[in-house]
Design an enzyme around this catalytic site. Structure first.
Site, mmCIF file in Angstrom:
data_model
loop_
_atom_site.group_PDB
_atom_site.id
_atom_site.type_symbol
_atom_site.label_atom_id
_atom_site.label_comp_id
_atom_site.label_asym_id
_atom_site.label_seq_id
_atom_site.Cartn_x
_atom_site.Cartn_y
_atom_site.Cartn_z
ATOM 1 N N LYS A 54 -13.655 -1.000 5.337
ATOM 2 C CA LYS A 54 -14.169 -2.169 4.754
ATOM 3 C C LYS A 54 -14.628 -2.894 5.347
ATOM 4 O O LYS A 54 -16.477 -3.050 4.439
ATOM 5 C CB LYS A 54 -13.598 -2.819 4.324
ATOM 6 C CG LYS A 54 -12.536 -1.764 3.111
ATOM 7 C CD LYS A 54 -11.043 -1.329 3.668
ATOM 8 C CE LYS A 54 -10.299 -0.148 2.341
ATOM 9 N NZ LYS A 54 -9.775 0.537 3.093
ATOM 10 N N TRP A 64 1.016 -1.023 0.322
ATOM 11 C CA TRP A 64 -0.059 -0.037 -0.286
ATOM 12 C C TRP A 64 1.248 1.416 -0.252
ATOM 13 O O TRP A 64 2.342 0.774 0.774
ATOM 14 C CB TRP A 64 -0.200 0.160 1.319
ATOM 15 C CG TRP A 64 -1.720 0.814 1.568
ATOM 16 C CD1 TRP A 64 -2.624 1.578 0.331
ATOM 17 C CD2 TRP A 64 -1.826 1.818 2.769
ATOM 18 N NE1 TRP A 64 -3.396 3.095 1.339
ATOM 19 C CE2 TRP A 64 -2.790 2.575 2.158
ATOM 20 C CE3 TRP A 64 -1.582 1.668 3.975
ATOM 21 C CZ2 TRP A 64 -3.382 3.602 3.566
ATOM 22 C CZ3 TRP A 64 -2.023 2.448 5.179
ATOM 23 C CH2 TRP A 64 -3.121 3.457 4.468
ATOM 24 N N ASP A 79 -1.061 -5.815 9.562
ATOM 25 C CA ASP A 79 -2.039 -4.580 8.688
ATOM 26 C C ASP A 79 -3.496 -4.727 8.480
ATOM 27 O O ASP A 79 -3.520 -5.813 7.672
ATOM 28 C CB ASP A 79 -2.054 -3.755 8.062
ATOM 29 C CG ASP A 79 -2.082 -2.785 7.497
ATOM 30 O OD1 ASP A 79 -3.543 -2.674 8.150
ATOM 31 O OD2 ASP A 79 -1.559 -2.144 6.331
#
Lengths: 443, 413
Positions: free
Chosen positions: B251, B131, B212
């Protein structure tokens, strides 16, 4: 008394010793330990007091610590205008829970810019001139944190903060890149000390401010924790000096509206700074850290803004600053929380609702003024009703720590140890009790 | 000084969003966005979120009073159970420090501040690729980052040997940032066996693992399945070493804008001279100080919603179903895209599309192909070939497949 950190650090050192076996850590630790002298964070103090308060069995107990508005019944209620706005948000635009842009809700940003710079200080032309870089922030703290991150990266790592001030001020600047944190005199025996203040700004290390500009934090109104603000004449003197010293004003605007009850009036400091006939160009910008926590009662939703006003004729600078602010935000939290900004936007973008909000603010202030008057009736302390001196939600009381502890032990009346008393905790059901206790503590 | 402040390039994704918005072709497809869309291409508010919101608004106690500095306890407690498991040994032993954070970024940022204060010389290893924000988050805090091998472009598979070798050759006690599941941007995760290898290598090198976790439950529809790596790590690594977890609810709760997340530190099992309580108090005080200096206290609205979902059996059940709804639609789209490409005989292999998981697929399309798809077909994705599968639906998947087919043929000799 105020400096308890070394103990914490020692505990933590051992904690980490157990957590990892890397010698580097300890070297760093000792280094950090010897270098850092940080006062205990006030909110920890406040939270600690809240815990004590909760456990206190005395049915007459009174909590005068936290800076949250409470109504006559002693409860935290949502402002009527905000309740309406919540309904609007629920019904209309809350079907999209997507990310806000990095800089925040676009409608909100525009509305806040218009509100602050046009409606409050009648400087609409700076908006037209594209001289304001505005981002949505996590209330006042968020704005201050990004200000200090930004300034320490590009312009200055020296700041002046009033003594006393909101204790988190030091912490924010220290943790976000500032190397030199200085304090200017503010009050002595309940009286503002402007001469000493200005002398402090002029003294070392503040001499050469032209090559290395320094920042100064100014409380826009309702100084926290003293509640004592300079008069307009005093502000003129102060601003003249700050301008001549080429300093960078950081306007901390946390209590707009809670001074006079009129949101527009309470923006007077910003208006004075933006007087371009007098101050042609603040060459390193003006930083406005603004919060809707108190005046909209949106405390926990973390709604505020940071505006950086760039000097006239500095084409392109705003765009560059926009890009840098976004980079900072992106690395801390990507994009700001949306709910509170949607509510604030609903209020600011609807003239009728906005008018209702103005009235809500006025009502809060009327009640606080009433509390001051009623306390004055009972105590006859002149500074309670001296409008030239004491403003807003807090009353800075002339009691020492011993007396404050006495109040807590004998009467279960809770104040922070620096003598800051949150007036909104006083109401008709406890005012006699509180005033009698104060009289007793002082004698 | 002030006038010398340089201009930074605009965010790549923002550019995509802008060009997509200005594109007036009737048929255009946004595969850039990192947010779930339903089969109509619209944002979807989860029924569990709707119900929780309603309960919150009906509650006479609902107000905007400040949360504590470390956040809403009913959120952080519930969240720790979500990631570690209801019967987690670490939780039973009370070894976990949890605070609320501004979603995943906020948690990562707090970890960066924490590392830079206490472990400034440790190197932070990130997957290659990763990311885009990971590198910035750590480097802005003055930490040095490095990479470990992850994606093998030629075979479009995980480069497990390179991954493990990087762990083995790193200095003892380095920090490894691991994607708990649904690796961003590749969508490719290690298998369970591969995770064992990775965790064992970390243990050998006494490295610090940071997980993460941005897609738990969103990837497979199953919370436990998507937390496999984290739970394995806690089980095998927390004897002597602390474990860090950055958890986002953006999400899996579909509430991107409210910034709900948590940062957890699992403390080692090993006994020390200090009591667990003292250690936890010390760490909490340090984390609180960081939070206090940047936001004072975290935002409450989203936190209350997620806490409501986690603490109400009926809503929890609904939420589990909602995650299945999202993940199965995405998986269905993966399936359809792959099938279309296979039946068109598009040059290359396309199995990776269904082997990948989460929001994204690392398609393997080149920068030139991506540009052509945008120019000729109004299909937008990140130049590195990352496509958000959430942007696909039954109405556009065939169009996307045929456009990819035509484009790939243009470039194959």
């Amino acid at each position: 008394m105020r400096y308890i950190i070394p103990v914490k650090y020692r505990i933590f050192k051992h904690a980490l010793q157990s957590v990892c076996k890397v010698s580097v850590v300890f070297r760093r630790f000792n280094y950090t330990c010897s270098k850092l002298v940080v006062p205990e964070a006030p909110s920890d103090k406040i939270l600690g007091l809240n815990d004590l308060f909760k456990r206190d069995q005395n049915k007459n107990k009174v909590n005068l610590t936290v800076g949250i508005y409470k109504d006559e019944k002693g409860s935290v209620t949502t402002l009527l205008s905000i309740l309406e706005a919540q309904k609007i948000v629920e019904k209309s635009n809350n079907h999209d829970l997507s990310y806000l842009p990095i800089a925040g809700h676009e409608g909100y940003r525009k509305a806040v810019k218009r509100f602050l710079f046009d409606e409050c200080v009648s400087k609409g032309e700076i908006i037209e001139q594209e001289r304001i870089s505005l981002i949505q922030t996590l209330s006042g703290t968020g704005a201050l944190a990004i200000t200090s991150r930004f300034l320490s990266t590009f312009v200055s790592d020296t700041v002046w903060i009033s003594d006393p001030s909101w204790v988190n001020h030091d912490n924010i600047f220290e943790k976000n890149g500032f190397k030199n944190i200085n304090h200017y005199s503010y009050v002595k025996n309940g009286i503002l000390t402007v001469d000493e203040w200005l002398d402090d700004l002029k003294r070392d290390p503040g001499k050469d401010k032209s090559t290395k500009p320094q920042a100064v934090v100014l409380h826009a109104c309702c100084h926290n924790p003293t509640g004592i603000d300079p008069t307009k004449e005093e502000w003129e003197r102060i601003l003249d000096e700050i301008y001549n010293l080429n300093m960078i004003p950081i306007v901390d605007m946390a209590y707009q509206g809670l001074d006079t009850g009129n949101l527009k009036n309470d923006a007077y400091l910003l208006k004075m700074i933006l007087n371009e006939k007098k101050y042609k160009s603040w060459s390193n910008g003006i930083f406005v850290c603004q919060s809707f926590a108190k005046n909209m009662g949106l405390y926990s939703e973390r709604v505020g803004s940071l505006s950086i006003v760039v000097p006239p004729n500095s084409e392109g600078l705003k765009k560059n600053i926009d890009s840098q602010l976004q980079k900072i935000v992106r690395s801390i939290y990507s994009s700001p929380p949306s709910y509170g900004s949607k509510i604030a936007y609903s209020v600011l973008s609807d003239p009728i609702l906005k008018e209702k909000w103005f009235q809500d603010v006025e009502k809060m202030v009327n009640r606080l003024t009433h509390v001051r008057m009623e306390m004055h009736k009972r105590l006859e302390w002149p500074d309670l009703i001296n409008k030239n001196q004491q403003h807003g939600m807090f009353y800075f009381i002339n009691l020492n720590e011993k007396q404050i502890k006495y109040l807590r032990d004998k009467y279960s009346i809770y104040l922070t140890l620096d003598g800051r008393m949150s007036l909104s905790g006083v109401n008709s059901s406890n005012i006699d009790y509180v005033c009698a206790a104060l009289k007793d503590a002082i004698s | 000084m002030f006038e010398d402040i340089p201009l930074l390039p605009a965010d790549a994704l923002f550019g995509i969003k802008q060009r997509y918005g200005q594109d007036d072709r009737a048929l255009k497809v946004d595969l850039g966005i990192g947010a779930y869309r339903d089969n109509e291409g619209k944002p979807w508010v989860l029924p569990s979120v709707r119900k929780a919101e309603k309960l919150i608004h009906e509650d006479p106690e609902f107000n905007h009073e400040y949360l504590g500095i470390t956040g809403l306890k009913s959120l952080t407690d519930g969240a720790a159970k979500v990631i570690l498991g209801e019967d987690s040994a670490a939780l039973k032993e009370d070894r976990v420090v949890s605070i609320q954070s501004l979603s995943g970024t906020g948690a990562l940022h707090v970890s960066a501040k924490f590392f830079s204060k206490f472990w400034p010389s440790k190197k932070v290893y990130l997957s290659n690729p990763t990311w885009a924000n990971h590198k910035t988050i750590y480097e802005v805090q003055g930490l040095t980052t490095s990479v470990y091998s992850y994606w093998d472009a030629a075979s479009k598979t995980l480069c497990i040997d390179g991954f493990v070798n990087a762990i083995k050759s790193a200095d003892e006690g380095s920090i490894f940032v691991l994607h708990a599941c649904a690796h961003n941007p590749t969508g490719l995760d290690p298998t369970k066996e591969q995770w064992v290898k990775v965790i064992d290598a970390l243990r050998e090198g006494k490295h610090i693992a940071l997980f993460d976790s941005a897609y738990q439950g969103f990837a497979s529809g199953d919370l436990a399945n998507d937390a496999y790596s984290v739970r394995l790590g806690v089980e095998k690594l927390s004897e002597e070493l602390p474990i860090f977890i950055c958890q986002s609810f953006a999400k899996n709760v579909g509430m991107y804008g409210e910034r709900v997340g948590c940062f957890h530190i699992v403390l080692p099992l090993k006994e020390t001279s200090k009591t667990l309580e003292e250690t936890k108090a010390a760490i909490s005080s340090q984390l609180a100080r960081i939070i206090r200096s940047e936001v004072s206290n975290p935002p409450s609205y989203g936190a209350k919603i997620v806490a409501k979902i986690l603490n109400n059996t009926e809503l929890t059940q609904q939420w589990h179903e909602d995650m299945v709804t999202m993940s199965s639609r995405i998986n269905e789209m993966r399936e359809q895209l792959k099938n279309h490409l296979t039946s068109l005989g598009t040059p290359g292999t396309w199995n990776h599309i269904t082997e990948q998981t989460g929001m994204f697929s690392f398609t393997g399309l080149t920068k030139e192909m991506v540009a052509r798809l945008e120019t000729n077909y109004g299909i937008y994705m990140v130049p590195n070939g990352r496509a958000s599968i959430a942007g696909l639906n039954t109405g556009n998947v065939k169009y996307v497949a045929t456009s990819i087919d035509e484009t790939v043929r243009q470039f194959s000799t």
